[in-house]
Design a protein around this motif. Structure first.
Motif, PDB file in Angstrom:
ATOM      1  N   TRP A 126      -2.306  13.793  -5.123  1.00 41.89           N
ATOM      2  CA  TRP A 126      -2.246  12.345  -5.347  1.00 41.89           C
ATOM      3  C   TRP A 126      -2.149  11.596  -4.024  1.00 41.89           C
ATOM      4  CZ3 TRP A 126       1.144   8.376  -4.299  1.00 41.89           C
ATOM      5  CH2 TRP A 126       0.921   7.191  -5.001  1.00 41.89           C
ATOM      6  N   SER A 160      -5.914   1.829  -5.546  1.00 46.61           N
ATOM      7  CA  SER A 160      -4.514   2.220  -5.346  1.00 46.61           C
ATOM      8  C   SER A 160      -3.644   1.761  -6.501  1.00 46.61           C
ATOM      9  CB  SER A 160      -3.971   1.637  -4.047  1.00 46.61           C
ATOM     10  OG  SER A 160      -4.718   2.120  -2.976  1.00 46.61           O
ATOM     11  N   GLY A 161      -3.913   0.572  -7.019  1.00 47.80           N
ATOM     12  CA  GLY A 161      -3.153   0.101  -8.173  1.00 47.80           C
ATOM     13  C   GLY A 161      -3.310   1.048  -9.348  1.00 47.80           C
ATOM     14  N   LEU A 164      -1.404   4.229  -8.978  1.00 47.37           N
ATOM     15  CA  LEU A 164       0.021   4.178  -9.312  1.00 47.37           C
ATOM     16  C   LEU A 164       0.238   4.582 -10.769  1.00 47.37           C
ATOM     17  CD1 LEU A 164       1.435   1.051  -7.507  1.00 47.37           C
ATOM     18  CD2 LEU A 164       1.904   3.427  -7.047  1.00 47.37           C
ATOM     19  N   PHE A 165      -0.708   4.204 -11.623  1.00 45.80           N
ATOM     20  CA  PHE A 165      -0.598   4.644 -13.012  1.00 45.80           C
ATOM     21  C   PHE A 165      -0.742   6.157 -13.098  1.00 45.80           C
ATOM     22  CE2 PHE A 165      -1.531   0.201 -13.781  1.00 45.80           C
ATOM     23  CZ  PHE A 165      -0.603  -0.071 -14.757  1.00 45.80           C
ATOM     24  N   PHE A 167       0.309   8.081 -10.960  1.00 40.34           N
ATOM     25  CA  PHE A 167       1.606   8.614 -10.564  1.00 40.34           C
ATOM     26  C   PHE A 167       2.581   8.618 -11.740  1.00 40.34           C
ATOM     27  CE2 PHE A 167       5.606   9.042  -8.434  1.00 40.34           C
ATOM     28  CZ  PHE A 167       5.300   9.964  -7.458  1.00 40.34           C
ATOM     29  N   LEU A 168       2.506   7.562 -12.577  1.00 38.26           N
ATOM     30  CA  LEU A 168       3.318   7.574 -13.798  1.00 38.26           C
ATOM     31  C   LEU A 168       2.976   8.809 -14.625  1.00 38.26           C
ATOM     32  CD1 LEU A 168       3.260   3.880 -15.068  1.00 38.26           C
ATOM     33  CD2 LEU A 168       5.150   5.092 -14.055  1.00 38.26           C
ATOM     34  N   PHE A 209      -2.679   8.239 -18.456  1.00 34.17           N
ATOM     35  CA  PHE A 209      -2.324   7.567 -17.205  1.00 34.17           C
ATOM     36  C   PHE A 209      -3.100   8.143 -16.023  1.00 34.17           C
ATOM     37  CE2 PHE A 209       1.663   6.109 -19.337  1.00 34.17           C
ATOM     38  CZ  PHE A 209       1.445   4.769 -19.112  1.00 34.17           C
TER      39      PHE A 209
END
Lengths: 512, 228
Positions: A126, A160-161, A164-165, A167-168, A209
């Motif tokens: 990631w 990148s936004g 982040l999901f 990453f969730l 996600f």
């Protein structure tokens, strides 16, 4: 092991900062690409895969295959970059002081992509995938003109936004493994072994996600909006590199899907992939129709192909995956040919717009033929290898639903028609020969000028250079010809070694 | 030793303030206030982390609190405020799709959405009420940050929205599971690189500095982009 790799590459990159001459910097970049290419070939032939080296480095057929594609694309782009950046600097668009940054980001992009691919740990994957976004954005913004920076920022924020999901999703996955194994882990290999013990609902949430993040990286609709801008506004080389990074997203999706395949939520995950795939293809083919900007056309064609790849993965049969993997390779070859040629045309006309292209065959015949042959290849005509790839994916999709196949076929035809429409309109405009009546020349030329002027006003141009022929540097043609020839060769002859490689990937992912 | 239920009560109060700070980032027009809201939000996150440390006693939580304090309360805000001074623009007046009021209403919807989603997903997990709420707040913070990225026009505000998204992800991770500390460090490094990159680009985009204006004018010849 990854630490050592990063150390060696860090030293290499630091050395890359020393030379002052463009030639040396370029040679280093090309050498870097070739080094990775040779290394992955050697690893494929010598090692007993899958192989674990150290704690985090994991080599198997899939990541070596994707690395092979990536480094091949990089090497070709490096050869092309020299002439291209030279002419950008001559035109005053690229500040010579930024050249070093360009090559730094170029090399760094390959290094971060390599680490992302070979790391067994999902969190490392990631983070390095994120860093590739940063490097690619730097390459997009390299001209430091408003359009470039705008495109680069859009790229960073959307990808990148969305990451982040993803990453969730990683957090979900970590919790799952903690529940099932007692100790949390994010290693692909361990997760793959225990995936069947995980709670299905959470696994699906995690997949969804992750799909948002990796889908945005791959340029899948509706997270594709960065892609047309990055393609159209960035210099061609940068566009090629951000295009290569799309495979990284697809790689993540393939891995995640193979985790889910064993559980009983596989049908839902499949339908997510299929829905996103169909949506991407539909959106792309309708945006391509009547598209007047060449690079946007190519960009939307990328979205379309990513959609088709998703469908190939989502069908879930070994045959569909086999052709989807093959598709990844061929898509890169053909897409690079197209972008290389489009870059030459952009240098000639200083524009990507259809209405500004005149006398293409007289001014840039080879680039024109590159575009024509590349378009024939990209829409999936035989003898080019996208034909069997598309054919078999469509054939397999009939097992899901015949209506799906029909809809896909219609949309692919629309995409093909858009390419034909663009090429016919852009390449058929010719100014009249001199031996004809002088009067007609003048009226034609004047009419042409008037039309051009309105087009220019519409496009907000300050100047258009038409008659001066742009001299293409020899290094710029070779990669385009090479990629196209390679694609052609793969269409005529399917090497056994490639087949064995793809079979091995499918076996390793737990298909069959 | 402080009573854990008392600490949990404080954490719940902090949740409310976190949401308020997210709302401020969505609706405030003054750039420096947006930055202050973000700084406060990060500080609240550090506070929540250290309160959890007092309940659980895991050293990692304390380390995380220190790391958050150093990077997100001091380093990043300092850097951004320097950039804000440099570009000489104090206010972000433009909203792309949503005006502040509808987007605040929408964010209430997002909180409800993340509540229903997570209560469905976490059915099988042994999470206590506090931790479940923490996860909900984390997810809704992420979604609200996304709203900022979409609806604001200035790059600096977008970057702050992204940072607020990341705060949400961190909060979610804090309450749902215990990630290895090295991952948290790597995320923050990634965040810092990203912030530096975007804000430097923002100097190019948002700037009212005459030099940049000139440069852009010069480069207008370049028309590779969409010009239809």
């Amino acid at each position: 092991m990854i630490r050592y790799y990063l150390l060696v590459m860090g030293i290499f990159l630091a050395f890359g900062l020393i030379p002052k001459s463009h030639r040396l910097m370029n040679a280093l970049a090309a050498g870097n690409g070739m080094l990775h290419l040779v290394m992955s070939c050697v690893a494929l032939s010598m090692l007993d895969l899958p192989e674990r080296l150290g704690e985090t480095l994991y080599l198997d057929h899939l990541n070596l295959y994707v690395e092979l594609i990536t480094s091949l694309g990089f090497t070709a782009a490096a050869f092309y970059a020299r002439g291209y950046t030279d002419s950008l600097m001559e035109a005053g668009e690229l500040d010579p002081r930024n050249l070093k940054t360009f090559y730094l980001a170029f090399n760094l992009l390959l290094v971060t992509a390599t680490v992302a691919l070979f790391s067994d740990n999902l969190a490392l994957f990631w983070i390095f995938a994120e860093l590739t976004t940063v490097c690619a954005a730097m390459l997009v913004a390299i001209l430091s003109a408003r359009e470039n920076i705008d495109a680069a920022l859009k790229y960073v924020f959307i990808v990148s936004g969305a990451m982040l999901f993803a990453f969730l999703g990683l957090i979900f996955l970590f919790t799952l493994s903690e529940q099932a194994l007692g100790k949390g882990t994010l290693n692909w290999t361990e997760l793959a072994v225990h995936a069947s013990e995980f709670s299905p609902a959470l696994l699906l949430a995690s997949f969804t996600f992750m799909f948002i993040g990796f889908g945005a990286k791959a340029g899948v609709a509706p997270f594709h909006t960065w892609l047309p801008d990055a393609y159209a506004r960035a210099p061609s080389v940068s566009a090629i590199l951000s295009g290569l990074m799309q495979n990284l997203g697809i790689y993540g999706i393939i891995r995640m899907y193979s985790l889910l395949r064993e559980s009983n939520v596989a049908p839902q995950a499949s339908s997510i992939l299929l829905a996103a795939g169909v949506f991407s293809i539909a959106l792309a083919s309708f945006s391509m129709f009547q598209q007047r900007n060449l690079k946007r056309l190519i960009a939307f064609s990328s979205v379309e192909h990513m959609g088709l790849l998703l469908i190939g993965i989502g069908i879930g049969t070994p045959l569909a995956l086999f052709w989807a993997l093959f598709y990844m390779l061929v898509h890169v070859l053909v897409k690079e040919t197209l972008l290389f040629s489009a870059g030459i045309l952009h240098r000639q006309y200083r524009s990507n717009m259809r209405e500004n292209m005149w006398d293409v065959f007289k001014l840039q015949p080879r680039a024109a033929w590159g575009l024509i042959l590349g378009s024939i290849a990209i829409v999936g005509m035989p003898p080019f290898p996208l034909f069997p790839a598309k054919f078999f994916i469509l054939l397999e999709s009939a097992a899901v639903s015949p209506y799906l196949t029909l809809a896909l076929l219609l949309m692919l035809i629309l995409a093909a028609a858009s390419f034909a429409n663009f090429l016919l309109k852009a390449f058929s405009k010719v100014t009249v020969e001199e031996e004809k009546d002088r009067h007609t020349i003048r009226t034609h030329v004047e009419a042409g000028r008037a039309e051009l002027k309105t087009a220019a006003e519409k496009a907000d141009h300050d100047e258009i250079r038409l008659p001066n022929k742009y001299v293409v540097r020899s290094g710029m043609r070779v990669p385009a010809i090479f990629m196209l020839a390679l694609a052609f060769a793969l269409g005529v002859y399917f090497p056994d070694s490639l087949r064995d490689l793809l079979d091995a990937i499918i076996l390793e992912l737990g298909y069959v | 030793m402080i009573d854990p239920t008392f600490l949990e009560g404080i954490i719940k109060i902090l949740f409310v303030f976190v949401l308020i700070s997210a709302g401020l980032i969505i609706s405030t027009r003054n750039l420096s206030s947006v930055l202050t809201a973000y700084t406060i939000q990060s500080f609240l996150l550090a506070a929540v982390s250290s309160l959890l440390y007092m309940i659980d006693g895991k050293n990692q939580l304390l380390l995380l609190a220190v790391l958050t304090l150093a990077s997100k309360v001091i380093l990043i805000p300092y850097f951004i405020s320097r950039i804000e001074q440099k570009i000489k623009i104090g206010r972000d007046l433009h909203f792309a799709y949503l005006e502040p009021t509808p987007s605040l209403l929408l964010s209430i919807g997002l909180i409800i959405l993340s509540y229903t989603f997570l209560s469905g997903v976490f059915k099988g997990l042994p999470l206590s009420k506090l931790f479940f709420f923490g996860a909900v707040i984390g997810l809704s913070l992420t979604l609200m940050g996304m709203l900022v990225v979409f609806s604001r026009k200035r790059v600096i505000t977008k970057a702050l929205g992204y940072l607020s998204m990341e705060n949400g992800v961190l909060m979610f991770g804090l309450f749902v599971t215990e990630l290895p500390f090295i991952i948290e460090v790597l995320i923050i490094i990634d965040l810092i690189i990203l912030v530096i990159l975007t804000t430097i680009m923002a100097v190019g985009m948002d700037s009212s500095i005459e030099e940049y204006r000139q440069k852009f004018r010069k480069l207008q010849i370049w028309t590779g982009g969409e010009s239809q």
